[in-house]
Design a protein around this motif. Structure first.
Motif, PDB file in Angstrom:
ATOM      1  N   LEU A  83     -52.911 -67.586 -36.635  1.00 44.48           N
ATOM      2  CA  LEU A  83     -53.995 -66.976 -36.031  1.00 44.48           C
ATOM      3  C   LEU A  83     -53.966 -67.015 -34.301  1.00 44.48           C
ATOM      4  N   GLU A  84     -52.445 -66.654 -33.767  1.00 41.12           N
ATOM      5  CA  GLU A  84     -52.737 -66.147 -32.734  1.00 41.12           C
ATOM      6  C   GLU A  84     -51.812 -65.018 -32.172  1.00 41.12           C
ATOM      7  N   GLN A  85     -50.823 -64.805 -33.516  1.00 40.67           N
ATOM      8  CA  GLN A  85     -50.218 -63.110 -33.330  1.00 40.67           C
ATOM      9  C   GLN A  85     -51.203 -61.681 -34.322  1.00 40.67           C
ATOM     10  N   GLU A  86     -52.834 -61.776 -33.301  1.00 38.81           N
ATOM     11  CA  GLU A  86     -53.451 -61.006 -34.093  1.00 38.81           C
ATOM     12  C   GLU A  86     -52.309 -59.962 -34.646  1.00 38.81           C
ATOM     13  N   LEU A  87     -52.159 -59.079 -33.876  1.00 34.85           N
ATOM     14  CA  LEU A  87     -50.774 -57.735 -34.097  1.00 34.85           C
ATOM     15  C   LEU A  87     -49.925 -58.453 -35.418  1.00 34.85           C
ATOM     16  N   LEU A  88     -49.146 -59.144 -35.308  1.00 34.66           N
ATOM     17  CA  LEU A  88     -48.565 -59.611 -36.784  1.00 34.66           C
ATOM     18  C   LEU A  88     -49.390 -59.775 -37.940  1.00 34.66           C
ATOM     19  N   ARG A  89     -50.662 -60.647 -37.702  1.00 28.24           N
ATOM     20  CA  ARG A  89     -51.487 -60.632 -38.483  1.00 28.24           C
ATOM     21  C   ARG A  89     -52.311 -59.496 -39.193  1.00 28.24           C
ATOM     22  N   GLU A  90     -51.919 -58.167 -38.108  1.00 29.50           N
ATOM     23  CA  GLU A  90     -52.711 -56.759 -38.786  1.00 29.50           C
ATOM     24  C   GLU A  90     -51.844 -56.329 -39.662  1.00 29.50           C
ATOM     25  N   GLN A  91     -50.399 -56.925 -39.419  1.00 33.05           N
ATOM     26  CA  GLN A  91     -48.627 -56.014 -39.366  1.00 33.05           C
ATOM     27  C   GLN A  91     -48.424 -56.595 -41.543  1.00 33.05           C
TER      28      GLN A  91
END
Length: 345
Positions: free
Chosen positions: A307-315
Motif C-alpha cells: 500500500l505504501e510503495q506504489e512503484l513496487l506495486r506497479e512493478q
C-alpha cells in the motif's frame, strides 16, 4: 481422439466449473473432438440429486453413441468423489480410457482423514485410471507413497490485454469462498489496523460460504472498511478487478486457486501463502508476496508494504502479468493438454 469431459455445469460456482468453461471457450483442436456431460448442477437439493443421477445414468450411453475413446473426469473430495468413483467404474466397464483430473485443494488430506474403507476405495479408484492429473506437488508426493503415478498440470486463465493500473484504485479484494480455509478470519483480524492506517482503503470479500459469521464479526467490530461482495458472475468479477489494487488470499489449504491466476493476469499483485501450488506462481518480492498461513503479522506487513510503495506495486503487477502470460495462459495450457491426449491414444 474423441474425449468426453465429465464434470459440473460450467456456469456454476467454483474452480472446477471455471476450468471446464475455459475448455469449452478456448480449446480449439483438430486432433481431438471434445464433448461435455454435466455431473452436477447448482440448485436446491432435489435438482442437485436429479442432475447427478442423470449424469451417471447418461454416461455409458454417451460413451457408446458418441464413440468416445477417453473420459476426462474432474474429481474432488466428498460428494464429487463418490459421483466420479461411479463414473470411473462405468467407463472401465465400457472398456474406455479414464483420465482423472484431481482438483481437490486437499485431496491428500481427504484420503488421510477418511475411514479405512474409504481410503482403500479411493486408492482402488485411482488405480483404475489410465492417467491422473493433479494441481500441486503436495498431492503428487502423497500418492506416490501408494505407487500411484501422477502428472502436474497447473490451472490457467485467459490473459486480457495488459493495461496500466489506474492509480485511483482503492480496493483490496479477496475472491474465494468465505471461511477459515481461505483465511477470511485472518483478513478480518488485520482489517481494524488497516482501517486506522489507511481509512480510504476498502476490503471487499467476494464469495459465499460463512457469510453469516463474517457479517457478525464485521458488525460487532465496526469494520466499516470491510464489505461483502457476494458471489459474482464473470462479468461482475471483471468490473471488480478494475477497482482492485491488491488481491489477498491467505489460504490454509489450496490446489492452485483460479482467483490468484485471474487477478495476476489482470496485472494485480497478490498476497498468498506457502500452500499447495501457490508458490509455483507467486514469486515473493517479484510478482507478489507470500506469507505463512495464519500469520496475521506477516499479512499486515505485506499489505503495508504494497500500500505504501506504489512503484513496487506497479512493478509486481507487471511481473504478475508476464508470469501468467508465459506460463499460465490458455495457449500454453491447451498445448499441454494436446500432448496428454495424444499420449493416451
Amino acid at each position: 481422439m474423441r474425449v468426453l469431459m465429465f464434470g459440473p455445469d460450467p456456469t456454476t460456482k467454483g474452480g472446477i466449473a471455471t476450468v471446464i468453461a475455459n475448455f469449452k471457450n478456448h480449446f480449439k483442436t483438430v486432433a481431438n473432438d471434445i464433448f461435455y456431460l454435466e455431473s452436477w448442477k447448482e440448485g436446491h437439493l432435489s435438482k442437485r440429486i436429479l442432475s447427478s443421477a442423470k449424469g451417471i445414468v447418461t454416461l455409458p450411453f454417451q460413451i457408446l453413441t458418441k464413440k468416445i475413446d477417453l473420459v476426462h473426469i474432474h474429481i474432488a473430495q466428498d460428494g464429487s468423489y463418490f459421483r466420479k468413483a461411479i463414473a470411473v467404474r462405468l467407463t472401465k466397464l465400457c472398456r474406455k480410457k479414464v483420465l482423472l483430473h484431481v482438483h481437490g485443494s486437499h485431496f491428500d488430506m481427504y484420503h488421510q482423514e477418511s475411514k479405512p474403507w474409504l481410503q482403500r476405495h479411493l486408492i482402488r479408484t485411482l488405480q483404475k485410471a489410465d492417467k491422473i492429473i493433479v494441481l500441486n506437488e503436495d498431492v503428487q508426493a502423497y500418492f506416490r507413497e501408494y505407487q500411484i503415478a501422477t502428472e502436474i498440470i497447473f490451472n490457467a486463465v485467459p490473459v486480457p490485454k495488459q493495461e496500466k493500473m489506474a492509480s485511483e484504485r482503492s480496493q483490496i479484494s479477496c475472491f474465494g469462498q468465505l471461511g477459515k480455509r481461505k483465511g477470511t478470519y485472518d483478513i478480518l483480524k488485520v482489517a481494524e489496523v488497516l482501517k486506522r492506517k489507511y481509512p480510504s482503503i476498502t476490503i471487499v470479500l467476494y464469495g459465499d460460504g460463512d457469510t453469516v459469521e463474517v457479517s457478525r464479526i464485521i458488525q460487532d467490530n465496526k469494520l466499516t472498511n470491510v464489505k461483502l461482495g457476494g458471489w459474482v458472475s464473470a462479468e461482475e468479477k471483471e468490473l471488480a478487478m478494475q477497482e482492485t489494487l491488491i488481491h489477498i488470499l491467505p489460504s490454509y489449504q489450496e490446489g492452485l486457486p483460479m482467483a490468484i491466476l485471474e487477478t495476476m493476469a489482470h496485472g494485480i499483485p497478490n498476497i498468498g501463502t506457502y500452500v499447495g501450488g501457490i508458490p509455483s506462481v507467486i514469486e515473493p518480492g517479484v510478482n507478489g508476496m507470500l506469507i505463512q498461513p495464519g500469520n496475521t503479522t506477516e499479512l499486515e506487513q505485506a499489505l503495508t508494504l504494497l500500500l505504501e510503495q506504489e512503484l513496487l506495486r506497479e512493478q509486481m503487477g507487471i511481473a504478475a502479468y508476464e508470469k501468467i502470460s508465459h506460463e499460465f495462459s490458455m495457449p500454453v495450457y491447451l498445448r499441454r493438454w494436446e500432448k496428454i491426449y495424444s499420449r493416451l491414444e
